[in-house]
Write a protein that holds these residues in place. Structure first.
Motif, PDB file in Angstrom:
ATOM      1  N   MET A   1       0.597  -1.214  -0.014  1.00 33.77           N
ATOM      2  CA  MET A   1       0.016  -0.027  -0.024  1.00 33.77           C
ATOM      3  C   MET A   1       0.787   1.175  -0.065  1.00 33.77           C
ATOM      4  N   SER A   2       0.613   2.101  -0.770  1.00 34.18           N
ATOM      5  CA  SER A   2       1.535   3.360  -0.955  1.00 34.18           C
ATOM      6  C   SER A   2       1.065   4.332  -0.024  1.00 34.18           C
ATOM      7  N   ARG A   3       1.983   5.239   0.294  1.00 34.43           N
ATOM      8  CA  ARG A   3       1.642   6.375   1.120  1.00 34.43           C
ATOM      9  C   ARG A   3       1.053   7.288   0.306  1.00 34.43           C
ATOM     10  N   MET A   4       0.075   7.920   0.940  1.00 38.48           N
ATOM     11  CA  MET A   4      -0.564   9.132   0.449  1.00 38.48           C
ATOM     12  C   MET A   4       0.171  10.419   0.860  1.00 38.48           C
ATOM     13  N   ARG A   5       0.565  11.097  -0.191  1.00 43.29           N
ATOM     14  CA  ARG A   5       1.465  12.504  -0.069  1.00 43.29           C
ATOM     15  C   ARG A   5       0.951  13.449  -1.232  1.00 43.29           C
ATOM     16  N   ILE A   6       1.034  14.532  -0.650  1.00 48.72           N
ATOM     17  CA  ILE A   6       0.791  15.745  -1.644  1.00 48.72           C
ATOM     18  C   ILE A   6       1.848  15.831  -2.551  1.00 48.72           C
ATOM     19  N   ASP A   7       1.563  15.864  -3.924  1.00 55.28           N
ATOM     20  CA  ASP A   7       2.695  16.056  -5.110  1.00 55.28           C
ATOM     21  C   ASP A   7       2.377  17.278  -5.729  1.00 55.28           C
ATOM     22  N   TYR A   8       2.622  18.482  -5.003  1.00 55.86           N
ATOM     23  CA  TYR A   8       2.280  19.560  -5.688  1.00 55.86           C
ATOM     24  C   TYR A   8       3.507  20.530  -5.502  1.00 55.86           C
ATOM     25  N   PRO A   9       4.050  21.044  -6.617  1.00 59.05           N
ATOM     26  CA  PRO A   9       3.636  20.886  -8.015  1.00 59.05           C
ATOM     27  C   PRO A   9       4.151  19.517  -8.390  1.00 59.05           C
ATOM     28  N   ARG A  10       3.419  19.313  -9.195  1.00 62.63           N
ATOM     29  CA  ARG A  10       3.500  17.697  -9.624  1.00 62.63           C
ATOM     30  C   ARG A  10       4.658  17.447 -10.592  1.00 62.63           C
ATOM     31  N   ARG A  11       5.335  16.411  -9.914  1.00 61.79           N
ATOM     32  CA  ARG A  11       6.497  15.860 -10.835  1.00 61.79           C
ATOM     33  C   ARG A  11       6.003  14.999 -12.046  1.00 61.79           C
ATOM     34  N   GLY A  12       6.689  15.108 -12.799  1.00 62.19           N
ATOM     35  CA  GLY A  12       6.622  14.475 -14.204  1.00 62.19           C
ATOM     36  C   GLY A  12       5.727  15.239 -15.148  1.00 62.19           C
ATOM     37  N   ARG A  13       5.140  16.239 -14.738  1.00 62.87           N
ATOM     38  CA  ARG A  13       4.314  17.261 -15.528  1.00 62.87           C
ATOM     39  C   ARG A  13       5.119  18.481 -15.992  1.00 62.87           C
ATOM     40  N   ARG A  14       4.855  19.376 -17.167  1.00 67.33           N
ATOM     41  CA  ARG A  14       5.472  20.426 -17.715  1.00 67.33           C
ATOM     42  C   ARG A  14       4.515  21.430 -17.878  1.00 67.33           C
ATOM     43  N   GLY A  15       4.984  22.460 -17.682  1.00 68.61           N
ATOM     44  CA  GLY A  15       4.144  23.781 -18.031  1.00 68.61           C
ATOM     45  C   GLY A  15       3.013  23.865 -17.268  1.00 68.61           C
ATOM     46  N   ARG A  16       1.738  24.210 -17.608  1.00 66.05           N
ATOM     47  CA  ARG A  16       0.734  24.458 -16.796  1.00 66.05           C
ATOM     48  C   ARG A  16       0.155  23.442 -16.001  1.00 66.05           C
ATOM     49  N   ARG A  17       0.409  22.248 -16.774  1.00 65.60           N
ATOM     50  CA  ARG A  17      -0.281  21.059 -15.991  1.00 65.60           C
ATOM     51  C   ARG A  17       0.515  20.564 -14.963  1.00 65.60           C
ATOM     52  N   ARG A  18       1.645  21.286 -14.461  1.00 60.54           N
ATOM     53  CA  ARG A  18       2.562  20.898 -13.298  1.00 60.54           C
ATOM     54  C   ARG A  18       1.763  21.671 -12.122  1.00 60.54           C
ATOM     55  N   TRP A  19       1.165  22.904 -12.486  1.00 60.07           N
ATOM     56  CA  TRP A  19       0.661  23.674 -11.622  1.00 60.07           C
ATOM     57  C   TRP A  19      -0.639  23.400 -11.091  1.00 60.07           C
ATOM     58  N   THR A  20      -1.336  22.565 -12.222  1.00 62.41           N
ATOM     59  CA  THR A  20      -2.710  22.369 -11.893  1.00 62.41           C
ATOM     60  C   THR A  20      -3.140  21.291 -11.034  1.00 62.41           C
ATOM     61  N   PRO A  21      -3.717  21.284  -9.842  1.00 61.09           N
ATOM     62  CA  PRO A  21      -3.888  20.184  -8.827  1.00 61.09           C
ATOM     63  C   PRO A  21      -4.770  19.003  -9.291  1.00 61.09           C
ATOM     64  N   SER A  22      -4.121  17.888  -8.826  1.00 64.57           N
ATOM     65  CA  SER A  22      -4.736  16.745  -9.526  1.00 64.57           C
ATOM     66  C   SER A  22      -6.297  16.501  -9.012  1.00 64.57           C
ATOM     67  N   TRP A  23      -6.962  15.585  -9.386  1.00 67.97           N
ATOM     68  CA  TRP A  23      -8.447  15.534  -9.106  1.00 67.97           C
ATOM     69  C   TRP A  23      -8.345  14.832  -7.640  1.00 67.97           C
ATOM     70  N   LYS A  24      -7.479  13.938  -7.045  1.00 67.56           N
ATOM     71  CA  LYS A  24      -7.461  13.575  -5.976  1.00 67.56           C
ATOM     72  C   LYS A  24      -7.340  14.922  -4.894  1.00 67.56           C
ATOM     73  N   LEU A  25      -6.546  15.678  -5.179  1.00 72.04           N
ATOM     74  CA  LEU A  25      -6.103  16.919  -4.131  1.00 72.04           C
ATOM     75  C   LEU A  25      -7.363  17.493  -4.350  1.00 72.04           C
TER      76      LEU A  25
END
Length: 64
Positions: A1-25
């Motif tokens: 089971m993976s640990r829940m963490r806030i990944d913001y700014p999102r790793r692996g994304r570039r530009g505007r999508r990096r700063w858009t929060p995920s649906w989980k957040l």
């Protein structure tokens, strides 16, 4: 089971999508806001005192 963490700014994304929060957040924040609002309504509801019928009738006096 993976640990829940806030990944913001999102790793692996570039530009505007990096700063858009995920649906989980976003969903978690809405859920947190909803629970806080429900708790506030519950506290306010429990703190309101409703006077008894006899007490209200005693306060009313007919003066002629």
């Amino acid at each position: 089971m993976s640990r829940m963490r806030i990944d913001y700014p999102r790793r692996g994304r570039r530009g505007r999508r990096r700063w858009t929060p995920s649906w989980k957040l976003t969903g978690g924040l809405f859920l947190l806001f909803g629970c806080a609002l429900a708790a506030l309504v519950t506290v306010v509801y429990l703190r309101i005192e409703i006077p008894g019928e006899q007490e209200v009738a005693r306060r009313q006096a007919t003066v002629y």
